[in-house]
Design a protein around this motif. Structure first.
Motif, PDB file in Angstrom:
ATOM      1  N   LYS A 166     104.634  73.930  11.388  1.00 40.75           N
ATOM      2  CA  LYS A 166     104.982  75.357  11.443  1.00 40.75           C
ATOM      3  C   LYS A 166     106.348  75.568  12.104  1.00 40.75           C
ATOM      4  CE  LYS A 166     103.212  79.781  13.142  1.00 40.75           C
ATOM      5  NZ  LYS A 166     102.471  80.376  14.247  1.00 40.75           N
ATOM      6  N   ASP A 167     106.649  74.748  13.117  1.00 40.87           N
ATOM      7  CA  ASP A 167     107.924  74.905  13.819  1.00 40.87           C
ATOM      8  C   ASP A 167     109.115  74.707  12.878  1.00 40.87           C
ATOM      9  OD1 ASP A 167     106.730  75.532  16.199  1.00 40.87           O
ATOM     10  OD2 ASP A 167     106.849  73.510  17.036  1.00 40.87           O
ATOM     11  N   LEU A 168     108.922  73.915  11.815  1.00 39.70           N
ATOM     12  CA  LEU A 168     110.002  73.722  10.841  1.00 39.70           C
ATOM     13  C   LEU A 168     110.305  75.010  10.074  1.00 39.70           C
ATOM     14  CD1 LEU A 168     108.931  70.278   9.282  1.00 39.70           C
ATOM     15  CD2 LEU A 168     110.633  70.662  11.075  1.00 39.70           C
ATOM     16  N   LEU A 169     109.334  75.926  10.025  1.00 34.82           N
ATOM     17  CA  LEU A 169     109.507  77.160   9.243  1.00 34.82           C
ATOM     18  C   LEU A 169     110.060  78.312  10.076  1.00 34.82           C
ATOM     19  CD1 LEU A 169     106.223  77.308   7.096  1.00 34.82           C
ATOM     20  CD2 LEU A 169     108.397  76.216   6.549  1.00 34.82           C
ATOM     21  N   HIS A 170     110.215  78.099  11.392  1.00 37.20           N
ATOM     22  CA  HIS A 170     110.726  79.146  12.274  1.00 37.20           C
ATOM     23  C   HIS A 170     109.960  80.460  12.118  1.00 37.20           C
ATOM     24  CE1 HIS A 170     113.907  76.307  12.993  1.00 37.20           C
ATOM     25  NE2 HIS A 170     114.185  76.282  11.703  1.00 37.20           N
ATOM     26  N   LEU A 199     100.094  81.133  -1.807  1.00 33.18           N
ATOM     27  CA  LEU A 199     101.466  80.760  -1.447  1.00 33.18           C
ATOM     28  C   LEU A 199     102.270  81.982  -1.011  1.00 33.18           C
ATOM     29  CD1 LEU A 199     102.390  78.215  -4.290  1.00 33.18           C
ATOM     30  CD2 LEU A 199     101.343  77.762  -2.059  1.00 33.18           C
ATOM     31  N   LYS A 200     102.071  83.081  -1.709  1.00 33.72           N
ATOM     32  CA  LYS A 200     102.811  84.309  -1.410  1.00 33.72           C
ATOM     33  C   LYS A 200     102.504  84.811   0.008  1.00 33.72           C
ATOM     34  CE  LYS A 200     103.185  89.104  -3.025  1.00 33.72           C
ATOM     35  NZ  LYS A 200     102.551  90.110  -3.914  1.00 33.72           N
ATOM     36  N   VAL A 201     101.226  84.788   0.359  1.00 32.98           N
ATOM     37  CA  VAL A 201     100.827  85.277   1.681  1.00 32.98           C
ATOM     38  C   VAL A 201     101.374  84.343   2.776  1.00 32.98           C
ATOM     39  CG1 VAL A 201      98.829  85.644   3.190  1.00 32.98           C
ATOM     40  CG2 VAL A 201      98.818  86.556   0.859  1.00 32.98           C
ATOM     41  N   GLY A 202     101.286  83.042   2.530  1.00 30.36           N
ATOM     42  CA  GLY A 202     101.854  82.089   3.496  1.00 30.36           C
ATOM     43  C   GLY A 202     103.339  82.343   3.709  1.00 30.36           C
ATOM     44  N   ALA A 203     104.074  82.547   2.607  1.00 32.96           N
ATOM     45  CA  ALA A 203     105.526  82.786   2.699  1.00 32.96           C
ATOM     46  C   ALA A 203     105.812  84.092   3.427  1.00 32.96           C
ATOM     47  CB  ALA A 203     106.121  82.802   1.300  1.00 32.96           C
ATOM     48  N   ALA A 204     105.013  85.111   3.139  1.00 31.28           N
ATOM     49  CA  ALA A 204     105.249  86.423   3.746  1.00 31.28           C
ATOM     50  C   ALA A 204     105.123  86.352   5.273  1.00 31.28           C
ATOM     51  CB  ALA A 204     104.265  87.444   3.177  1.00 31.28           C
ATOM     52  N   TYR A 205     104.172  85.560   5.759  1.00 29.64           N
ATOM     53  CA  TYR A 205     103.956  85.441   7.207  1.00 29.64           C
ATOM     54  C   TYR A 205     104.702  84.243   7.803  1.00 29.64           C
ATOM     55  CZ  TYR A 205     100.218  88.961   7.086  1.00 29.64           C
ATOM     56  OH  TYR A 205      99.502  90.120   6.963  1.00 29.64           O
ATOM     57  N   LYS A 206     105.399  83.477   6.957  1.00 30.77           N
ATOM     58  CA  LYS A 206     106.056  82.229   7.387  1.00 30.77           C
ATOM     59  C   LYS A 206     105.061  81.313   8.105  1.00 30.77           C
ATOM     60  CE  LYS A 206     110.885  83.617   7.983  1.00 30.77           C
ATOM     61  NZ  LYS A 206     111.900  83.824   9.008  1.00 30.77           N
ATOM     62  N   ILE A 207     103.874  81.204   7.552  1.00 25.00           N
ATOM     63  CA  ILE A 207     102.866  80.286   8.096  1.00 25.00           C
ATOM     64  C   ILE A 207     102.632  79.205   7.044  1.00 25.00           C
ATOM     65  CG2 ILE A 207     100.498  80.045   8.946  1.00 25.00           C
ATOM     66  CD1 ILE A 207     100.549  83.014   9.667  1.00 25.00           C
ATOM     67  N   PRO A 208     102.724  77.901   7.426  1.00 24.87           N
ATOM     68  CA  PRO A 208     102.546  76.866   6.416  1.00 24.87           C
ATOM     69  C   PRO A 208     101.146  76.907   5.801  1.00 24.87           C
ATOM     70  CG  PRO A 208     102.670  75.890   8.622  1.00 24.87           C
ATOM     71  CD  PRO A 208     103.000  77.341   8.765  1.00 24.87           C
ATOM     72  N   VAL A 209     101.084  76.640   4.503  1.00 23.55           N
ATOM     73  CA  VAL A 209      99.789  76.594   3.822  1.00 23.55           C
ATOM     74  C   VAL A 209      99.454  75.146   3.493  1.00 23.55           C
ATOM     75  CG1 VAL A 209     100.003  78.912   2.830  1.00 23.55           C
ATOM     76  CG2 VAL A 209     100.815  76.947   1.520  1.00 23.55           C
ATOM     77  N   PHE A 210      98.200  74.833   3.609  1.00 19.72           N
ATOM     78  CA  PHE A 210      97.684  73.495   3.294  1.00 19.72           C
ATOM     79  C   PHE A 210      97.642  73.324   1.770  1.00 19.72           C
ATOM     80  CE2 PHE A 210      93.576  71.194   2.342  1.00 19.72           C
ATOM     81  CZ  PHE A 210      94.028  69.918   2.639  1.00 19.72           C
ATOM     82  N   ILE A 211      98.418  72.367   1.280  1.00 21.82           N
ATOM     83  CA  ILE A 211      98.404  72.041  -0.151  1.00 21.82           C
ATOM     84  C   ILE A 211      98.116  70.549  -0.275  1.00 21.82           C
ATOM     85  CG2 ILE A 211      99.718  72.043  -2.314  1.00 21.82           C
ATOM     86  CD1 ILE A 211     101.526  74.190  -1.039  1.00 21.82           C
ATOM     87  N   GLU A 218     110.308  73.704  -2.531  1.00 21.51           N
ATOM     88  CA  GLU A 218     110.691  73.064  -1.267  1.00 21.51           C
ATOM     89  C   GLU A 218     110.388  73.926  -0.040  1.00 21.51           C
ATOM     90  OE1 GLU A 218     114.463  75.024  -2.842  1.00 21.51           O
ATOM     91  OE2 GLU A 218     112.692  74.038  -3.640  1.00 21.51           O
ATOM     92  N   ASP A 219     109.936  75.172  -0.249  1.00 21.33           N
ATOM     93  CA  ASP A 219     109.556  75.997   0.894  1.00 21.33           C
ATOM     94  C   ASP A 219     108.206  75.570   1.472  1.00 21.33           C
ATOM     95  OD1 ASP A 219     111.826  77.487   0.624  1.00 21.33           O
ATOM     96  OD2 ASP A 219     110.873  79.000  -0.648  1.00 21.33           O
ATOM     97  N   GLN A 220     107.422  74.901   0.645  1.00 19.74           N
ATOM     98  CA  GLN A 220     106.123  74.442   1.154  1.00 19.74           C
ATOM     99  C   GLN A 220     106.208  72.989   1.627  1.00 19.74           C
ATOM    100  OE1 GLN A 220     105.350  75.553  -2.482  1.00 19.74           O
ATOM    101  NE2 GLN A 220     105.381  77.679  -1.783  1.00 19.74           N
ATOM    102  N   ILE A 221     105.300  72.634   2.485  1.00 25.60           N
ATOM    103  CA  ILE A 221     105.239  71.247   2.965  1.00 25.60           C
ATOM    104  C   ILE A 221     103.856  70.701   2.616  1.00 25.60           C
ATOM    105  CG2 ILE A 221     105.370  69.742   4.989  1.00 25.60           C
ATOM    106  CD1 ILE A 221     107.228  71.984   6.195  1.00 25.60           C
TER     107      ILE A 221
END
Lengths: 310, 310
Positions: A303-307, A180-192, A209-212
């Motif tokens: 991903k577009d939702l995360l800008h 999760l941390k790496v996904g947030a750092a790069y603003k790339i959605p992670v599959f959960i 709520e930061d993850q989808i």
């Protein structure tokens, strides 16, 4: 009036946040609240030329909507070259900490000196997610995951999402947090995959709520007989719930290369992967999707939702 | 008499040395002085499953007498597994400092931090021997070559000889000295093709009686039309000189994997390699060898002269 402006702004922001939080993922993406969204996703891209060829064929014949690449694998440069020339297709990264085959192995992007806890005595990743769970140092995992993402970006890939090969990153709370941390750092959605994560409730506390999250994921069993493929996938499509769904498939051409990659490995073989390819290209599967009013989406839309900058 | 013993021993040793020095390589190996010895040698083993399959087929159908393995390549574990189970076949190491293909690359056994002068910005070996000649630090080369040999031995391969992928180790006196030094350190014979080395006389001073050079080596040109294969090899066989000779061939199955490995690379392609396989398995080639009284030997026989521990 001027004095009231900050209060008004605050209320507006609050309203937007509440409204946005209460919106379903379908609505955020511009669909009706109860839409059945489906990502048809091919894993393991980059492992072999056979997998790359099958994945490219599936994209070009509209059999899949997304795929993810294993950066440490031998055929990564081939697929990276294709991705650069075909930005219309949706490619994420299949973050890799395992190498499961007998005679065809790979290690990390980082060297044995940098990630000793992730590699066996020959410098290859371990074969199973269980070994990763036991042996991996989370600090080294984070460094290796970042190196995989950085290498992909250096090769011209703009990853639409991240997921985890063989689920290694779902095996312990520590590894899940790194993911999760790496996904947030790069603003790339992670599959959960929530249907899977709910069976391991210790992980739930880290999802916010930061993850989808994906509500339901589906995958062919490893030992299913070939004649049940159509029924298996049609059942999934006919019973799909509203919300965000993902079918994970494994594509390859059943040829001598792929048979050698998967040699002496009872499951997940070359024929098993060819069956997946045949299915997603079949008229039966495509018409089942249409008949059940499934909305096929890709990770790029999420991903577009995360800008993201990438 | 007792006093004379050291003198006698010295004379005996001197006699043995002179006699052994004056013996031809054929005689040392137990053949008549003027025998035409030939090693039929397949390069590039380990590069791909296609190359491994073709090489195994050629050994099992007596089309070749020796081959050499590229340790840093993705399919090395597959061939190492085969070698362990088939000790009757002659495998050396094709010491590797280059990765010549477009979308299918490899780096060293050592990490980018240990061998920075050998790798490009993506961590892969350079594509050409010329780049190696310009950029390689000989200290790093020695470490990488030793790591390749150690890894092969760790995987159960007992190398019968060493040679050099794309001739990188013949490009400068410094690299050539590293090559000879490493061979001597492991007591493994190194391939020294005298007809080629004589065109670069600077190298000659480093060759001494500890090495067993190959008098003549032969190799198919990279751009030859397919219908000239039989003539090309029959000419070599019919005109072979007495002494130690080696034909270097490049085997592969001309399939989708090998076509993808060699994509956008005008020479040394999949069909070119399939032609070599067809030739060494052909009745014409085999009967030409018999008709011309060629003695087919392997590197193992040469290695036995060195009393290697490996």
């Amino acid at each position: 009036m001027k004095k009231l402006y900050p209060v008004f702004s605050f209320c507006l922001l609050l309203f937007i946040s509440i409204f946005s939080y209460s919106q379903s993922i379908a609505e955020k993406l511009g669909y009706d609240k109860d839409s059945k969204l489906l990502i048809i996703h091919a894993d393991d891209v980059g492992v072999s030329h056979s997998v790359n060829s099958a994945t490219i064929k599936a994209f070009e014949k509209s059999g899949i909507s997304s795929a993810s690449i294993m950066v440490p694998c031998p055929w990564f440069p081939e697929i990276a070259d294709y991705v650069k020339q075909h930005p219309q297709y949706d490619f994420g990264l299949h973050l890799t900490l395992t190498a499961e085959w007998k005679n065809y192995r790979w290690g990390g992007v980082l060297s044995a000196k940098e990630i000793p806890s992730l590699l066996d005595k020959n410098g290859f990743f371990y074969s199973t997610a269980e070994e990763v769970a036991i042996k991996a140092n989370p600090v080294e995992v984070e460094q290796e995951l970042r190196a995989q993402i950085d290498r992909a970006i250096a090769f011209g890939v703009k990853p639409t999402h991240l997921d985890s090969h063989m689920g290694s990153l779902f095996t312990t709370p520590d590894l899940f947090q790194v993911y999760l941390k790496v996904g947030a750092a790069y603003k790339i959605p992670v599959f959960i995959p929530m249907n899977a994560v709910k069976t391991f409730p210790e992980l739930l506390q880290y999802i916010n709520e930061d993850q989808i999250p994906v509500d339901n994921y589906f995958m062919m069993q490893s030992n299913r007989p070939s004649d049940e493929w159509t029924t298996f996938y049609q059942n999934i499509v006919e019973n799909l719930s509203p919300g965000l769904n993902e079918i994970i498939i494994h594509l390859a051409i059943d040829n001598s290369e792929m048979q050698a990659v998967t040699v002496d490995h009872p499951d997940y073989g070359a024929k098993w992967r060819q069956n997946d390819l045949n299915t997603v290209l079949s008229d039966e599967f495509k018409s089942a999707l249409a008949k059940n009013n499934i909305k096929i989406i890709s990770w790029k839309e999420i991903k577009d939702l995360l800008h993201s900058d990438y």
